[in-house]
Motif scaffolding. Sequence first.
Motif, PDB file in Angstrom:
ATOM      1  N   THR A   1      13.921  -2.966  -1.353  1.00 21.47           N
ATOM      2  CA  THR A   1      13.310  -3.235  -2.656  1.00 21.47           C
ATOM      3  C   THR A   1      11.991  -3.968  -2.496  1.00 21.47           C
ATOM      4  OG1 THR A   1      15.509  -3.374  -3.666  1.00 21.47           O
ATOM      5  CG2 THR A   1      13.664  -4.310  -4.898  1.00 21.47           C
ATOM      6  N   PHE A   2      11.968  -4.997  -1.649  1.00 23.91           N
ATOM      7  CA  PHE A   2      10.729  -5.736  -1.409  1.00 23.91           C
ATOM      8  C   PHE A   2       9.656  -4.835  -0.801  1.00 23.91           C
ATOM      9  CE2 PHE A   2      13.219  -9.960  -0.886  1.00 23.91           C
ATOM     10  CZ  PHE A   2      13.338 -10.040  -2.266  1.00 23.91           C
ATOM     11  N   SER A   3      10.057  -3.940   0.094  1.00 26.65           N
ATOM     12  CA  SER A   3       9.086  -3.045   0.737  1.00 26.65           C
ATOM     13  C   SER A   3       8.457  -2.100  -0.270  1.00 26.65           C
ATOM     14  CB  SER A   3       9.778  -2.251   1.853  1.00 26.65           C
ATOM     15  OG  SER A   3      10.305  -3.103   2.832  1.00 26.65           O
ATOM     16  N   VAL A   4       9.273  -1.562  -1.182  1.00 26.89           N
ATOM     17  CA  VAL A   4       8.740  -0.650  -2.196  1.00 26.89           C
ATOM     18  C   VAL A   4       7.748  -1.374  -3.097  1.00 26.89           C
ATOM     19  CG1 VAL A   4       9.355   0.701  -4.227  1.00 26.89           C
ATOM     20  CG2 VAL A   4      10.716   0.903  -2.153  1.00 26.89           C
ATOM     21  N   ILE A   5       8.100  -2.582  -3.543  1.00 28.89           N
ATOM     22  CA  ILE A   5       7.202  -3.338  -4.419  1.00 28.89           C
ATOM     23  C   ILE A   5       5.895  -3.648  -3.709  1.00 28.89           C
ATOM     24  CG2 ILE A   5       6.903  -5.512  -5.659  1.00 28.89           C
ATOM     25  CD1 ILE A   5       9.920  -5.523  -6.150  1.00 28.89           C
ATOM     26  N   THR A   6       5.984  -4.115  -2.457  1.00 27.51           N
ATOM     27  CA  THR A   6       4.776  -4.476  -1.710  1.00 27.51           C
ATOM     28  C   THR A   6       3.900  -3.263  -1.431  1.00 27.51           C
ATOM     29  OG1 THR A   6       6.051  -6.246  -0.644  1.00 27.51           O
ATOM     30  CG2 THR A   6       3.933  -5.678   0.327  1.00 27.51           C
ATOM     31  N   SER A   7       4.515  -2.138  -1.088  1.00 27.24           N
ATOM     32  CA  SER A   7       3.720  -0.942  -0.793  1.00 27.24           C
ATOM     33  C   SER A   7       3.049  -0.392  -2.049  1.00 27.24           C
ATOM     34  CB  SER A   7       4.608   0.131  -0.149  1.00 27.24           C
ATOM     35  OG  SER A   7       5.682   0.473  -1.017  1.00 27.24           O
ATOM     36  N   PHE A   8       3.721  -0.452  -3.193  1.00 24.83           N
ATOM     37  CA  PHE A   8       3.082  -0.008  -4.433  1.00 24.83           C
ATOM     38  C   PHE A   8       1.944  -0.957  -4.825  1.00 24.83           C
ATOM     39  CE2 PHE A   8       6.734   2.812  -5.204  1.00 24.83           C
ATOM     40  CZ  PHE A   8       6.075   3.910  -5.712  1.00 24.83           C
ATOM     41  N   ALA A   9       2.119  -2.245  -4.571  1.00 24.96           N
ATOM     42  CA  ALA A   9       1.010  -3.182  -4.800  1.00 24.96           C
ATOM     43  C   ALA A   9      -0.158  -2.861  -3.875  1.00 24.96           C
ATOM     44  CB  ALA A   9       1.494  -4.617  -4.566  1.00 24.96           C
ATOM     45  N   TRP A  10       0.145  -2.466  -2.644  1.00 24.95           N
ATOM     46  CA  TRP A  10      -0.908  -2.066  -1.699  1.00 24.95           C
ATOM     47  C   TRP A  10      -1.666  -0.853  -2.238  1.00 24.95           C
ATOM     48  CZ3 TRP A  10       0.372  -0.364   4.048  1.00 24.95           C
ATOM     49  CH2 TRP A  10      -0.839  -0.173   4.727  1.00 24.95           C
ATOM     50  N   VAL A  11      -0.944   0.140  -2.747  1.00 24.19           N
ATOM     51  CA  VAL A  11      -1.606   1.321  -3.310  1.00 24.19           C
ATOM     52  C   VAL A  11      -2.474   0.937  -4.506  1.00 24.19           C
ATOM     53  CG1 VAL A  11      -1.196   3.472  -4.552  1.00 24.19           C
ATOM     54  CG2 VAL A  11       0.089   2.979  -2.483  1.00 24.19           C
ATOM     55  N   ALA A  12      -1.946   0.073  -5.386  1.00 22.30           N
ATOM     56  CA  ALA A  12      -2.714  -0.319  -6.572  1.00 22.30           C
ATOM     57  C   ALA A  12      -3.999  -1.043  -6.182  1.00 22.30           C
ATOM     58  CB  ALA A  12      -1.851  -1.210  -7.470  1.00 22.30           C
ATOM     59  N   LEU A  13      -3.912  -1.955  -5.227  1.00 23.83           N
ATOM     60  CA  LEU A  13      -5.108  -2.666  -4.771  1.00 23.83           C
ATOM     61  C   LEU A  13      -6.080  -1.730  -4.065  1.00 23.83           C
ATOM     62  CD1 LEU A  13      -3.430  -5.927  -3.408  1.00 23.83           C
ATOM     63  CD2 LEU A  13      -4.897  -5.749  -5.416  1.00 23.83           C
ATOM     64  N   ALA A  14      -5.553  -0.851  -3.223  1.00 29.53           N
ATOM     65  CA  ALA A  14      -6.425   0.076  -2.496  1.00 29.53           C
ATOM     66  C   ALA A  14      -7.119   1.042  -3.446  1.00 29.53           C
ATOM     67  CB  ALA A  14      -5.605   0.840  -1.460  1.00 29.53           C
ATOM     68  N   LEU A  15      -6.396   1.532  -4.440  1.00 33.78           N
ATOM     69  CA  LEU A  15      -6.996   2.453  -5.407  1.00 33.78           C
ATOM     70  C   LEU A  15      -8.059   1.746  -6.238  1.00 33.78           C
ATOM     71  CD1 LEU A  15      -6.939   5.296  -6.607  1.00 33.78           C
ATOM     72  CD2 LEU A  15      -5.162   4.524  -8.183  1.00 33.78           C
ATOM     73  N   SER A  16      -7.789   0.515  -6.634  1.00 33.03           N
ATOM     74  CA  SER A  16      -8.783  -0.242  -7.400  1.00 33.03           C
ATOM     75  C   SER A  16     -10.034  -0.497  -6.577  1.00 33.03           C
ATOM     76  CB  SER A  16      -8.169  -1.571  -7.859  1.00 33.03           C
ATOM     77  OG  SER A  16      -7.039  -1.353  -8.675  1.00 33.03           O
ATOM     78  N   LEU A  17      -9.867  -0.848  -5.303  1.00 33.09           N
ATOM     79  CA  LEU A  17     -11.025  -1.084  -4.445  1.00 33.09           C
ATOM     80  C   LEU A  17     -11.803   0.201  -4.214  1.00 33.09           C
ATOM     81  CD1 LEU A  17     -12.612  -3.065  -2.670  1.00 33.09           C
ATOM     82  CD2 LEU A  17     -11.078  -2.466  -0.783  1.00 33.09           C
ATOM     83  N   TYR A  18     -11.084   1.315  -4.025  1.00 30.55           N
ATOM     84  CA  TYR A  18     -11.774   2.588  -3.796  1.00 30.55           C
ATOM     85  C   TYR A  18     -12.554   3.029  -5.027  1.00 30.55           C
ATOM     86  CZ  TYR A  18     -12.488   7.524  -2.735  1.00 30.55           C
ATOM     87  OH  TYR A  18     -13.055   8.759  -2.524  1.00 30.55           O
ATOM     88  N   ALA A  19     -11.991   2.803  -6.206  1.00 26.79           N
ATOM     89  CA  ALA A  19     -12.670   3.208  -7.440  1.00 26.79           C
ATOM     90  C   ALA A  19     -13.898   2.358  -7.729  1.00 26.79           C
ATOM     91  CB  ALA A  19     -11.694   3.129  -8.609  1.00 26.79           C
ATOM     92  N   SER A  20     -13.912   1.131  -7.226  1.00 25.64           N
ATOM     93  CA  SER A  20     -15.030   0.225  -7.513  1.00 25.64           C
ATOM     94  C   SER A  20     -16.033   0.134  -6.376  1.00 25.64           C
ATOM     95  CB  SER A  20     -14.496  -1.172  -7.821  1.00 25.64           C
ATOM     96  OG  SER A  20     -13.794  -1.701  -6.704  1.00 25.64           O
TER      97      SER A  20
END
Length: 258
Positions: free
Chosen positions: A110-129
């Motif tokens: 459960t912790f791994s899924v939450i952390t990896s989705f947070a990683w995707v959200a941060l990476a996508l936000s950085l890529y878009a900006s």
Amino acid sequence: MNQTANTSSKKRRMRLPLYAAGGAVVGFISSAAFTKLPSDLNWTLSVYYDYDLLFALIALVVLVMTIWNSISLARTPSARPEEEADDISDHPSLMSPAERSLGSAMMLSTFSVITSFAWVALALSLYASSRDLPKSSNLFTLGNLVAACIAVIIVVVLQSVTIKRYNRYFPDRALDLNSRNMQKNHFEKLDEGEKWIVYRAAYRSFQMMNLLLGVGMAALVVYSILFSFAAFPIILLSVIWIINIGVYFRETYRAQKQ
């Protein structure tokens, strides 16, 4: 009497870190009022590219939890042995090492899924900006986004394997991955003692969430004072806080009407 004294002593010990944190925040704000921060101070947790150190730490956390999850699964049999089931039926309060390993695997997945989705959200936000950044920085942001997506696939597959192992180990309370109310249906399969444990854990989580939302609000206020005004995060935390309290009062009201 001794239990009451121990409870009050425990509460006092729990308040000490809060008092220390509050004093640190007040002292930090007071010192910031008299000290101007350097304009070239780097807050992006970066070495070569923007936020590369931050993403490296997130990747390390996901990797460690994934390996730990796999080790916990390796220590758990694919199905509960018959002699272990007999021991558990005779002594319900006992938990075998395999059950502890399986519980750790469920928690880590459960912790791994939450952390990896947070990683995707941060990476996508950085890529878009970061479209106007140099080519090398764009390659880093794109590679970081791809790595985050691969991490999500790995941890989701590993979580599916963990849940299937749990279902084989506890067939009487199996989790239905295809059900929309998987957690609710699983809760109904628990006995009264296990439901009481869930109630207690949920209330502790509710209390901690209220505390963390208050700390988050204070941290955002400090950020606005020291750097720039940030309205949206404060409003978002306020809405989450109101919803959290509102759900609690609604459930309390519904229980009183029954």
